[in-house]
Design a protein around this motif. Structure first.
Motif, PDB file in Angstrom:
ATOM      1  N   PHE A  29      -5.192  11.085  -0.176  1.00  0.00           N
ATOM      2  CA  PHE A  29      -5.771  12.128   0.744  1.00  0.00           C
ATOM      3  C   PHE A  29      -5.292  13.580   0.274  1.00  0.00           C
ATOM      4  N   CYS A  30      -6.286  14.690   0.538  1.00  0.00           N
ATOM      5  CA  CYS A  30      -6.034  15.869   0.250  1.00  0.00           C
ATOM      6  C   CYS A  30      -6.302  16.566   1.505  1.00  0.00           C
ATOM      7  N   ARG A  31      -6.678  17.951   1.494  1.00  0.00           N
ATOM      8  CA  ARG A  31      -7.094  18.833   2.619  1.00  0.00           C
ATOM      9  C   ARG A  31      -8.334  18.265   2.928  1.00  0.00           C
ATOM     10  N   SER A  32      -9.462  18.259   2.143  1.00  0.00           N
ATOM     11  CA  SER A  32     -10.786  17.833   2.646  1.00  0.00           C
ATOM     12  C   SER A  32     -11.313  16.658   2.010  1.00  0.00           C
ATOM     13  N   GLY A  33     -10.669  16.070   1.010  1.00  0.00           N
ATOM     14  CA  GLY A  33     -11.345  14.810   0.637  1.00  0.00           C
ATOM     15  C   GLY A  33     -11.906  15.143  -0.720  1.00  0.00           C
ATOM     16  N   ASN A  42       0.792  -1.449   0.083  1.00  0.00           N
ATOM     17  CA  ASN A  42      -0.207  -0.155   0.028  1.00  0.00           C
ATOM     18  C   ASN A  42       0.892   1.219  -0.008  1.00  0.00           C
ATOM     19  N   VAL A  43       0.287   2.358  -0.693  1.00  0.00           N
ATOM     20  CA  VAL A  43       0.928   3.601  -0.917  1.00  0.00           C
ATOM     21  C   VAL A  43       0.062   4.765  -0.415  1.00  0.00           C
ATOM     22  N   LEU A  44       0.588   5.472   0.577  1.00  0.00           N
ATOM     23  CA  LEU A  44       0.069   6.734   0.842  1.00  0.00           C
ATOM     24  C   LEU A  44       0.238   7.653  -0.383  1.00  0.00           C
ATOM     25  N   LEU A  45      -0.723   8.489  -0.789  1.00  0.00           N
ATOM     26  CA  LEU A  45      -0.500   9.267  -2.026  1.00  0.00           C
ATOM     27  C   LEU A  45      -1.057  10.736  -1.618  1.00  0.00           C
ATOM     28  N   ASP A  46      -0.312  11.796  -1.370  1.00  0.00           N
ATOM     29  CA  ASP A  46      -0.749  13.214  -0.912  1.00  0.00           C
ATOM     30  C   ASP A  46      -0.970  13.986  -2.323  1.00  0.00           C
ATOM     31  N   VAL A  47      -2.251  14.399  -2.766  1.00  0.00           N
ATOM     32  CA  VAL A  47      -2.560  15.018  -3.918  1.00  0.00           C
ATOM     33  C   VAL A  47      -2.726  16.567  -3.644  1.00  0.00           C
ATOM     34  N   ARG A  48      -2.369  16.970  -2.540  1.00  0.00           N
ATOM     35  CA  ARG A  48      -2.362  18.591  -2.301  1.00  0.00           C
ATOM     36  C   ARG A  48      -1.210  19.196  -2.969  1.00  0.00           C
ATOM     37  N   ASN A  86     -10.089   6.735  -1.351  1.00  0.00           N
ATOM     38  CA  ASN A  86     -10.104   8.064  -0.853  1.00  0.00           C
ATOM     39  C   ASN A  86     -10.139   8.364   0.496  1.00  0.00           C
ATOM     40  N   LEU A  87      -9.744   9.222   1.399  1.00  0.00           N
ATOM     41  CA  LEU A  87      -9.767   9.567   2.802  1.00  0.00           C
ATOM     42  C   LEU A  87     -10.587  10.563   2.932  1.00  0.00           C
ATOM     43  N   VAL A  88     -12.013   9.836   3.322  1.00  0.00           N
ATOM     44  CA  VAL A  88     -13.192  11.126   3.471  1.00  0.00           C
ATOM     45  C   VAL A  88     -12.874  12.071   4.449  1.00  0.00           C
ATOM     46  N   GLY A  89     -12.877  13.435   4.242  1.00  0.00           N
ATOM     47  CA  GLY A  89     -12.746  14.434   5.219  1.00  0.00           C
ATOM     48  C   GLY A  89     -11.228  14.744   5.227  1.00  0.00           C
ATOM     49  N   GLY A  90     -10.544  14.322   4.246  1.00  0.00           N
ATOM     50  CA  GLY A  90      -9.028  14.710   4.085  1.00  0.00           C
ATOM     51  C   GLY A  90      -8.135  14.485   5.418  1.00  0.00           C
ATOM     52  N   ILE A  91      -6.931  15.099   5.399  1.00  0.00           N
ATOM     53  CA  ILE A  91      -5.773  14.728   6.081  1.00  0.00           C
ATOM     54  C   ILE A  91      -6.379  14.904   7.599  1.00  0.00           C
ATOM     55  N   GLY A  92      -7.316  15.890   7.939  1.00  0.00           N
ATOM     56  CA  GLY A  92      -7.489  16.064   9.169  1.00  0.00           C
ATOM     57  C   GLY A  92      -8.361  14.901   9.677  1.00  0.00           C
ATOM     58  N   ALA A  93      -8.933  13.998   8.629  1.00  0.00           N
ATOM     59  CA  ALA A  93      -9.619  12.781   9.381  1.00  0.00           C
ATOM     60  C   ALA A  93      -8.625  11.438   9.784  1.00  0.00           C
ATOM     61  N   TRP A  94      -7.241  11.675   9.480  1.00  0.00           N
ATOM     62  CA  TRP A  94      -6.410  10.733   9.785  1.00  0.00           C
ATOM     63  C   TRP A  94      -6.488  10.744  11.296  1.00  0.00           C
TER      64      TRP A  94
END
Length: 112
Positions: free
Chosen positions: A79-83, A34-40, A102-110
């Motif tokens: 993930f991004c800022r808000s999802g 698995n790979v975490l991908l930041d699209v911000r 997709n991380l629903v809610g963005g990085i703040g939901a981690w």
């Protein structure tokens, strides 16, 4: 109120690829494939990110070609800022043949 919204948004996902924070993190940690991908944006990424996250800016015109160079035998947890951007990125990546979530809610939901 924000935490309640983030929690509920995981239960009422738009698709099966939209994951709540706890579920996203637990699924990500299950495999070394698995790979975490930041699209911000670069500024957002440089401000704070998740450990070992790969960064590809969704707003960059070369996003699609950059993603196209990734390995398709990996699972991408995006993930991004808000999802919102990450949801769009996941949709695009799935159409390209990637396994992406997709991380629903963005990085703040981690979860901390």
């Amino acid at each position: 109120m924000n935490k309640i919204f983030q929690m509920l948004s995981g239960f009422f996902s738009k698709s099966e690829y939209d994951l709540s924070g706890d579920y996203f993190k637990n699924e990500f940690k299950k495999s070394e494939n698995n790979v975490l991908l930041d699209v911000r944006t670069p500024a957002e990424h440089n401000n704070a990110s998740l450990p070992s996250a790969l960064h590809i800016d969704f707003l960059d015109p070369s996003f699609s070609s950059s993603v196209g160079k990734l390995r398709k035998d990996k699972n991408y947890f995006v993930f991004c800022r808000s999802g919102s951007r990450s949801a769009s990125a996941v949709s695009m990546m799935r159409k390209m043949g990637f396994e992406a979530f997709n991380l629903v809610g963005g990085i703040g939901a981690w979860p901390a």
